[in-house]
Design an enzyme around this catalytic site. Sequence first.
Site, PDB file in Angstrom:
ATOM      1  N   SER A 229      36.416  36.275  47.511  1.00  0.00           N
ATOM      2  CA  SER A 229      37.616  35.627  47.868  1.00  0.00           C
ATOM      3  C   SER A 229      38.172  34.714  47.032  1.00  0.00           C
ATOM      4  O   SER A 229      37.337  34.039  46.152  1.00  0.00           O
ATOM      5  CB  SER A 229      37.648  35.070  49.554  1.00  0.00           C
ATOM      6  N   GLY A 230      39.586  34.114  47.259  1.00  0.00           N
ATOM      7  CA  GLY A 230      40.106  32.745  46.324  1.00  0.00           C
ATOM      8  C   GLY A 230      39.946  33.057  44.880  1.00  0.00           C
ATOM      9  O   GLY A 230      40.099  34.171  44.441  1.00  0.00           O
TER      10      GLY A 230
ATOM     11  N   TYR B 263      30.015  16.576  46.660  1.00  0.00           N
ATOM     12  CA  TYR B 263      30.650  17.347  45.908  1.00  0.00           C
ATOM     13  C   TYR B 263      31.188  16.770  44.808  1.00  0.00           C
ATOM     14  O   TYR B 263      30.739  17.591  43.547  1.00  0.00           O
ATOM     15  CB  TYR B 263      32.014  17.717  46.681  1.00  0.00           C
TER      16      TYR B 263
ATOM     17  N   SER C  79      35.653  20.833  38.581  1.00  0.00           N
ATOM     18  CA  SER C  79      36.687  20.224  39.330  1.00  0.00           C
ATOM     19  C   SER C  79      37.041  19.007  38.952  1.00  0.00           C
ATOM     20  O   SER C  79      36.202  18.303  38.326  1.00  0.00           O
ATOM     21  CB  SER C  79      36.513  20.144  40.862  1.00  0.00           C
TER      22      SER C  79
ATOM     23  N   GLY D 121      30.653  34.370  43.696  1.00  0.00           N
ATOM     24  CA  GLY D 121      31.602  33.784  44.682  1.00  0.00           C
ATOM     25  C   GLY D 121      32.878  34.676  44.592  1.00  0.00           C
ATOM     26  O   GLY D 121      34.051  34.176  44.682  1.00  0.00           O
ATOM     27  N   ALA D 122      32.664  36.178  44.576  1.00  0.00           N
ATOM     28  CA  ALA D 122      33.791  36.849  44.047  1.00  0.00           C
ATOM     29  C   ALA D 122      34.348  37.565  45.438  1.00  0.00           C
ATOM     30  O   ALA D 122      35.275  38.626  45.125  1.00  0.00           O
ATOM     31  CB  ALA D 122      33.396  37.948  43.156  1.00  0.00           C
TER      32      ALA D 122
ATOM     33  N   GLY E 221      37.200  33.170  42.720  1.00  0.00           N
ATOM     34  CA  GLY E 221      36.346  34.210  42.335  1.00  0.00           C
ATOM     35  C   GLY E 221      36.870  35.546  42.410  1.00  0.00           C
ATOM     36  O   GLY E 221      36.853  36.428  41.232  1.00  0.00           O
TER      37      GLY E 221
END
Length: 290
Positions: A21-22, A171, A146, A18-19, A24
């Site tokens: 954006s954000g 989630y 989280s 997941g690199a 990652g």
Amino acid sequence: MEQNHSRAMHGRTVLVTGATSGIGKATALGLAAMGAHLAVIGRDRGRTETAAQEIRAAGGGQVDVFVGDLASQMDVRRMAGEILAALPRVDVLVNNAGGYWSTRHVTADGLERTFALNHLAPYLLTHLLLARLRASAPARVVTVSSNAHTSGRIDFDDLQGENSYSGSRAYNQSKLANILFTYELARRLQGSRVTANVLHPGVVSTSFGAEDPGTLQRVFVPLLRPLMLSAEKGAATSVFLASAPELEGVSGVFFTRGKPHKSAKDSYDRAAAARLWQVSADLTGVGSIR
């Protein structure tokens, strides 16, 4: 916790999921600036190549790109094969990719997407890369969870949300699963010099959940965005867990803001962790990690 921009990670290979954006991408940028050889996974080739260019510019080193949908077990297996063929070592695996969907989505494998991406993907990818991590030891597995896990419950009677689905419930369950997975992995890897730790990155201003947001996200996130952490600050704990020399040998710990914290009571339920592990093995068709 200060982020160290020395070349402390020179010669080490780090894979970040997941690199694009954000958190990652910020994690990859931070570790590249420390001299690491980065390998990044993204779902879209164009976005992943663009992110890789930024990461190369930040660190001046090699960045390998792997493209696929982590919610697809076929793609996870294909990418794992490509990673093993391309990377002689994997010193750190950062399981960062995750998602939120307000409505129920089903993957090509017939699984609920939140559970498939947020939990089964890191379970499967870690399993497939474990021999390489062992061979690269001392090595680390870092998983992004989280504080939403505190509201989570593993519903073994309805893991896929077939009977009753709520985006937030799915989630929260997946984030609790991340911690149960990490603690169980740490126990199984004891003595191997491969550590497993898990973290809460903070409330970060990203595009997370934008694909299918719930009402609360649509209404409140824009109002709260000015108070949220930047992606760089949100990635600081991931970077710390991946790189800090003082954490060598530290395993099975939940971190927030770079410090060890107690996770929710349910996350320490060893029977639930063992049961989730077996269910995950059955759903992914892999053997047990010993």
